[in-house]
Scaffold this motif. Structure first.
Motif, PDB file in Angstrom:
ATOM      1  N   PHE A   1      -9.349   9.295   4.996  1.00  0.00           N
ATOM      2  CA  PHE A   1      -8.901  10.675   4.857  1.00  0.00           C
ATOM      3  C   PHE A   1      -9.610  11.464   5.948  1.00  0.00           C
TER       4      PHE A   1
ATOM      5  N   ASN B   1      -4.127   6.329  -6.076  1.00  0.00           N
ATOM      6  CA  ASN B   1      -4.264   7.025  -4.793  1.00  0.00           C
ATOM      7  C   ASN B   1      -2.950   7.710  -4.428  1.00  0.00           C
TER       8      ASN B   1
ATOM      9  N   LYS C   1      -5.178  11.093  -3.269  1.00  0.00           N
ATOM     10  CA  LYS C   1      -4.991  11.687  -1.938  1.00  0.00           C
ATOM     11  C   LYS C   1      -4.691  13.177  -2.034  1.00  0.00           C
TER      12      LYS C   1
END
Length: 164
Positions: free
Chosen positions: A6, A128, A133
């Motif tokens: 990320f 995720n 996310k």
């Protein structure tokens, strides 16, 4: 097992020294974390500045208000340049977060690179995709707004305010 990175960056109109003074203090973590996450440092932080080997313990409620213990170790520090924190106890199988600051002609660019692996194999991959996310995006958007207010608001006002 799925592994992710990320990345976020932000330009701040301040000096390296002023930004470093702020981000290198573990006490400031609460200020840049959304209130709903219930972030509380539980370790006794005698040292106000990060150093390699520093352990920071806290409680946080990232999902459904469930309190989670999270323990990170500051593994690397280079004053006015970067620091790295790694999860030792917490919700991820792997969490490695690089905080990098670099000078610009009129300020500083701050970069965050998080390398992480959710637990539970393919279930972690699904988590995720479904919410991890987007939760990271939400947290870093909050952080961006707080840092903009702290470091950019007065500079922006100076640019807009006409001089007599």
């Amino acid at each position: 097992m799925s592994f992710y990175q990320f990345y976020k960056e932000q330009i701040l109109h301040t000096s390296i020294e002023e930004l470093w003074e702020f981000i290198s203090s573990p006490i400031k973590l609460k200020e840049i974390t959304p209130k709903y996450m219930g972030f509380d440092i539980t370790s006794d932080l005698i040292e106000r500045k990060m150093y390699p080997g520093m352990i920071i313990c806290y409680k946080v409620s990232p999902v459904l208000g469930i309190k989670t213990t999270w323990v990170t170790e500051i593994t690397q520090v280079r004053d006015n340049c970067y620091f790295v924190d790694e999860q030792r106890v917490g919700p991820y199988s792997i969490w490695h977060h690089q905080h990098i600051i670099e000078p610009l002609p009129n300020g500083v660019i701050m970069k965050d690179i998080i390398s992480y692996q959710p637990p539970l194999g393919f279930l972690g991959a699904i988590a995720n995709k479904l919410f991890i996310k987007s939760k990271l995006n939400e947290i870093f958007e909050y952080r961006r707004k707080v840092l903009d207010l702290r470091f950019n608001a007065s500079k922006m006002k100076e640019k807009i305010t006409p001089t007599p």
